[in-house]
Design a protein around this motif. Sequence first.
Motif, PDB file in Angstrom:
ATOM      1  N   LYS A 138     -12.158   6.106  13.806  1.00 39.55           N
ATOM      2  CA  LYS A 138     -12.377   6.913  14.993  1.00 39.55           C
ATOM      3  C   LYS A 138     -11.190   7.277  15.632  1.00 39.55           C
ATOM      4  O   LYS A 138     -11.206   8.222  16.121  1.00 39.55           O
ATOM      5  CB  LYS A 138     -13.094   5.955  16.101  1.00 39.55           C
ATOM      6  CG  LYS A 138     -14.299   5.362  15.724  1.00 39.55           C
ATOM      7  CD  LYS A 138     -14.933   4.587  16.829  1.00 39.55           C
ATOM      8  CE  LYS A 138     -16.517   4.197  16.452  1.00 39.55           C
ATOM      9  NZ  LYS A 138     -16.934   3.206  17.690  1.00 39.55           N
ATOM     10  N   SER A 139     -10.152   6.970  15.026  1.00 36.33           N
ATOM     11  CA  SER A 139      -8.774   7.499  15.738  1.00 36.33           C
ATOM     12  C   SER A 139      -7.629   7.545  14.738  1.00 36.33           C
ATOM     13  O   SER A 139      -6.298   7.866  15.220  1.00 36.33           O
ATOM     14  CB  SER A 139      -8.456   6.767  17.072  1.00 36.33           C
ATOM     15  OG  SER A 139      -7.145   7.514  17.570  1.00 36.33           O
ATOM     16  N   CYS A 140      -7.697   7.188  13.572  1.00 32.46           N
ATOM     17  CA  CYS A 140      -6.525   7.009  12.634  1.00 32.46           C
ATOM     18  C   CYS A 140      -7.041   8.379  11.798  1.00 32.46           C
ATOM     19  O   CYS A 140      -7.778   8.040  10.810  1.00 32.46           O
ATOM     20  CB  CYS A 140      -6.597   5.746  11.942  1.00 32.46           C
ATOM     21  SG  CYS A 140      -5.411   5.590  10.704  1.00 32.46           S
ATOM     22  N   THR A 158      -1.020   6.559  13.065  1.00 37.94           N
ATOM     23  CA  THR A 158      -1.165   6.694  14.512  1.00 37.94           C
ATOM     24  C   THR A 158      -2.536   5.884  14.648  1.00 37.94           C
ATOM     25  O   THR A 158      -3.378   6.222  13.568  1.00 37.94           O
ATOM     26  CB  THR A 158      -1.073   8.028  15.107  1.00 37.94           C
ATOM     27  OG1 THR A 158      -1.950   8.824  14.329  1.00 37.94           O
ATOM     28  CG2 THR A 158       0.244   8.668  14.944  1.00 37.94           C
ATOM     29  N   LEU A 159      -2.736   5.351  15.788  1.00 40.24           N
ATOM     30  CA  LEU A 159      -4.086   4.683  16.103  1.00 40.24           C
ATOM     31  C   LEU A 159      -4.265   4.954  17.573  1.00 40.24           C
ATOM     32  O   LEU A 159      -3.238   4.604  18.293  1.00 40.24           O
ATOM     33  CB  LEU A 159      -4.339   3.543  15.614  1.00 40.24           C
ATOM     34  CG  LEU A 159      -5.616   2.584  16.093  1.00 40.24           C
ATOM     35  CD1 LEU A 159      -6.664   3.198  15.219  1.00 40.24           C
ATOM     36  CD2 LEU A 159      -5.607   1.329  15.763  1.00 40.24           C
ATOM     37  N   ALA A 160      -5.244   5.485  17.999  1.00 36.01           N
ATOM     38  CA  ALA A 160      -5.071   5.731  19.517  1.00 36.01           C
ATOM     39  C   ALA A 160      -4.068   6.530  20.161  1.00 36.01           C
ATOM     40  O   ALA A 160      -3.592   6.083  21.226  1.00 36.01           O
ATOM     41  CB  ALA A 160      -5.632   4.463  20.177  1.00 36.01           C
ATOM     42  N   ASN A 161      -3.649   7.198  19.478  1.00 30.72           N
ATOM     43  CA  ASN A 161      -2.501   8.228  19.802  1.00 30.72           C
ATOM     44  C   ASN A 161      -1.278   7.617  19.832  1.00 30.72           C
ATOM     45  O   ASN A 161      -0.388   8.061  20.329  1.00 30.72           O
ATOM     46  CB  ASN A 161      -2.818   8.981  20.987  1.00 30.72           C
ATOM     47  CG  ASN A 161      -4.193   9.958  20.918  1.00 30.72           C
ATOM     48  OD1 ASN A 161      -4.177  10.705  19.698  1.00 30.72           O
ATOM     49  ND2 ASN A 161      -4.859   9.980  21.746  1.00 30.72           N
ATOM     50  N   THR A 186      -3.680  -0.786  22.634  1.00 33.23           N
ATOM     51  CA  THR A 186      -4.284  -0.743  21.372  1.00 33.23           C
ATOM     52  C   THR A 186      -5.519  -1.741  21.282  1.00 33.23           C
ATOM     53  O   THR A 186      -6.730  -1.376  20.793  1.00 33.23           O
ATOM     54  CB  THR A 186      -3.091  -1.191  20.347  1.00 33.23           C
ATOM     55  OG1 THR A 186      -2.023  -0.190  20.401  1.00 33.23           O
ATOM     56  CG2 THR A 186      -3.816  -1.357  18.738  1.00 33.23           C
ATOM     57  N   TRP A 189      -8.279  -0.218  23.164  1.00 32.91           N
ATOM     58  CA  TRP A 189      -9.002   0.933  22.577  1.00 32.91           C
ATOM     59  C   TRP A 189      -9.785   0.198  21.124  1.00 32.91           C
ATOM     60  O   TRP A 189     -11.078   0.668  21.154  1.00 32.91           O
ATOM     61  CB  TRP A 189      -7.917   1.970  21.853  1.00 32.91           C
ATOM     62  CG  TRP A 189      -8.485   3.058  21.310  1.00 32.91           C
ATOM     63  CD1 TRP A 189      -9.002   4.109  21.518  1.00 32.91           C
ATOM     64  CD2 TRP A 189      -9.021   2.986  19.521  1.00 32.91           C
ATOM     65  NE1 TRP A 189      -9.455   5.034  20.902  1.00 32.91           N
ATOM     66  CE2 TRP A 189      -9.636   4.238  19.734  1.00 32.91           C
ATOM     67  CE3 TRP A 189      -9.012   2.219  18.758  1.00 32.91           C
ATOM     68  CZ2 TRP A 189     -10.209   4.611  18.347  1.00 32.91           C
ATOM     69  CZ3 TRP A 189      -9.329   2.546  17.489  1.00 32.91           C
ATOM     70  CH2 TRP A 189     -10.223   3.690  17.414  1.00 32.91           C
ATOM     71  N   ALA A 193     -13.835   0.659  20.798  1.00 30.91           N
ATOM     72  CA  ALA A 193     -14.381   1.416  19.481  1.00 30.91           C
ATOM     73  C   ALA A 193     -15.128   0.455  18.625  1.00 30.91           C
ATOM     74  O   ALA A 193     -16.068   0.755  17.924  1.00 30.91           O
ATOM     75  CB  ALA A 193     -13.155   1.689  18.402  1.00 30.91           C
TER      76      ALA A 193
END
Length: 203
Positions: A138-140, A158-161, A186, A189, A193
Amino acid sequence: MASNTLIESTSVRRSPAEHLAEAMAQGSTAGTVQLREIAFATQVGVRAVPGSGGFAALAEAVGTGLPQQVGVVAGSVEGTAVLWLGPDEFLAIAPEGAELAAELVAALGDEPGQVVDLSANRSVLELSGPAAPLVLRKSCPADLHPRAFGVNRAITTTLANIPVLLWRTGEQSWYILPRASFTEHTVHWLIDAMSEFASEPVA
């Protein structure tokens, strides 16, 4: 009046995600996806140029060797593991209480290189279960398909920006290592998710 009572440091220390343990448990779903913290893991930053005396000394002392390619992890999650961060930069991870930094400093001696205890620098979160890759995607931006990202591989992504180290520790388990100051962001988030997979919370 000042007290003369000495308080053991281990009795007052707090891991970065300790206050989020209940939220992680409530956000986890048995058999689908679970999130927890691996508290107080030993983390040691190592720098040495491949081919140098320092590299050889540290590779022997750590017991797993030092990886020499991007994504490679020497060792395993069950004991000591060394993650490749750069051509001459590595992160050694061991269980809580390991005297790894002192051992590596002694092994390095006067050889060129660097050993720094970084145990308080990053938190270690474990995301596991068959839905774990779906949560991460979802965010990586990394390619998480098993053909590209196999077990015991690790990268900086990156994960969750935010920047994290992402280590696939098993077929359905991942270690996520954000800087300690980004732990709360983190965790929240990841819990959000994970929410679409919620059914019966893990006890």
